[in-house]
Motif scaffolding. Structure first.
Motif, short mmCIF file in Angstrom:
data_model
loop_
_atom_site.label_atom_id
_atom_site.label_comp_id
_atom_site.label_asym_id
_atom_site.label_seq_id
_atom_site.Cartn_x
_atom_site.Cartn_y
_atom_site.Cartn_z
N TRP A 51 0.84 -1.20 0.00
CA TRP A 51 0.00 0.00 0.00
C TRP A 51 0.87 1.26 0.00
N THR A 52 0.39 2.31 -0.64
CA THR A 52 1.07 3.60 -0.60
C THR A 52 0.63 4.38 0.64
N ARG A 53 1.36 5.45 0.93
CA ARG A 53 1.00 6.30 2.06
C ARG A 53 -0.41 6.88 1.87
N ASP B 104 9.14 -0.58 2.60
CA ASP B 104 8.86 0.77 2.12
C ASP B 104 8.88 1.71 3.32
N ALA C 261 6.15 4.63 3.18
CA ALA C 261 4.78 4.26 3.53
C ALA C 261 4.68 3.84 5.00
#
Length: 380
Positions: A180-182, A297, A300
């Motif tokens: 998932w992205t931020r 990541d 994120a």
């Protein structure tokens, strides 16, 4: 026969510890069980395992449990004094520290000072007071045997040649939000965060896994357990949770420990060490499995990077980060802050803290208390 006190017997690790005791007949005996306030489950455990002592942190819960167990010759104690007494009892050989949060620090220290072996399932103890705990353990010549699956894996891979290690590699499942992205994480709900893909754990550690703070705490724990510099501790995302961690030696060889996602295995090894007991648990089957590894990541999931920075700074800062995180996660569980708000609160508390370096138990507890108050203020 090894006699145990189990701190946090009604939690996830505590219940699985008792399952190990039940499966491994004739090797383990329970002296004391300790919990916060789960009266009904504690009564069931007490009737099944017949300990000499049960301890409830909560006074009202202890009073209710006394009434429920009045037909059995089991002492019901309460509070921190009762917990300390349960770990220092002369009958006890090993203390399983499975209480959630910093609350495990004081009884763990008391157990070490009383010469007990520690089966450590409470990473916050080393995060908050790693220097004090490890120096006391060395002084008392008390073994600290890791129960976390990752640290158990490292411990097993280090048994032969600990002096030739170049790097340890902690694996992480990535939690429910791997990839998932931020921006996508801004939509996270409590219900989604509590759905871990691989492990069945308590609510607090499940949320820590979702933010990757859990892996950050494990990095600090590994630093103290294995006396490794932070630059020699690497984290890799391994979504399948089959390789529990790895050790790279100076010749380039890498040893890994593999197993099912079953916490009873590292629990049993901590209790049986240095031998291995046979059990009836389901075995790992690698046929048809694909194993993958990825860089975490840090954008994120900034909690992991923060934990590295906090660990390197040391002093009272790790205790502050841990305390603020406990408050922020509790607020998230009660829907008072957002998922992303957890990190914002912890980061702000850490930035405001004036770090002390020459620590004793009192200064650690003072820093912990300050961080809890400040995090609560920010949430309010």
């Amino acid at each position: 026969m090894t006699t145990l006190t189990v701190l946090g017997s009604t939690g996830s690790i505590g219940r699985q510890t008792l399952d190990v005791v039940r499966h491994i007949e004739g090797e383990l005996k329970i002296h004391a069980l300790v919990a916060a306030k789960s009266v009904e489950l504690m009564e069931k455990q007490a009737r099944l395992f017949r300990p000499a002592v049960v301890v409830m942190m909560d006074e009202d819960s202890a009073l209710e449990l006394r009434g429920r167990l009045r037909d059995l010759p089991i002492k019901v104690d309460q509070g921190m004094e009762g917990i300390i007494n349960s770990v220092i009892a002369p009958q006890v050989d090993t203390v399983v520290t499975a209480l959630s949060g910093r609350i495990g620090l004081e009884p763990t220290l008391a157990a070490i000072e009383a010469g007990k072996a520690i089966a450590l399932a409470n990473k916050e103890t080393l995060v908050a007071g790693g220097d004090l705990v490890m120096s006391t353990a060395r002084k008392m010549k008390c073994p600290i045997l890791p129960v976390d699956s990752e640290h158990s894996a490292i411990f097993q891979c280090l048994e032969e040649n600990p002096d030739t290690v170049e790097k340890i590699i902690l694996t992480a499942s990535g939690g429910p939000f791997f990839g998932w992205t931020r921006e996508e994480l801004a939509t996270v709900t409590l219900e989604k965060a509590l759905c871990h893909p691989n492990w069945d754990m308590g609510a607090k550690i499940t949320i820590d896994s979702a933010t990757m703070m859990n892996k950050g705490l494990e990095v600090i724990e590994a630093h103290y357990l294995f006396n490794m510099d932070y630059d020699a501790i690497e984290v890799l995302i391994h979504p399948q949770s089959v390789v529990h961690s790895m050790v790279e030696y100076r010749d380039g060889s890498v040893l890994a420990q593999l197993g099912r996602a079953d916490m009873r295995l590292p629990i049993q090894y901590a209790l049986s060490y240095p031998t291995r007991w046979r059990n009836s648990f389901e075995r790992l089957d690698l046929r048809g499995k694909t194993l993958s590894f990825h860089e975490p990541d840090m954008k994120a999931f900034p909690a992991l990077n923060m934990a590295y920075s906090v660990g390197r700074r040391g002093g009272t800062l790790p205790a502050v980060m841990n305390a603020a995180n406990e408050i922020a996660v509790s607020a998230f569980l009660h829907k008072k802050v957002t998922y992303l708000g957890i990190h914002d609160i912890v980061e702000k508390v850490c930035l405001e803290h004036q770090v002390l370096d020459n620590m004793d138990l009192g200064s650690i507890l003072d820093a912990d208390s300050w961080a809890r108050r400040r995090a609560t203020e920010l949430i309010s």
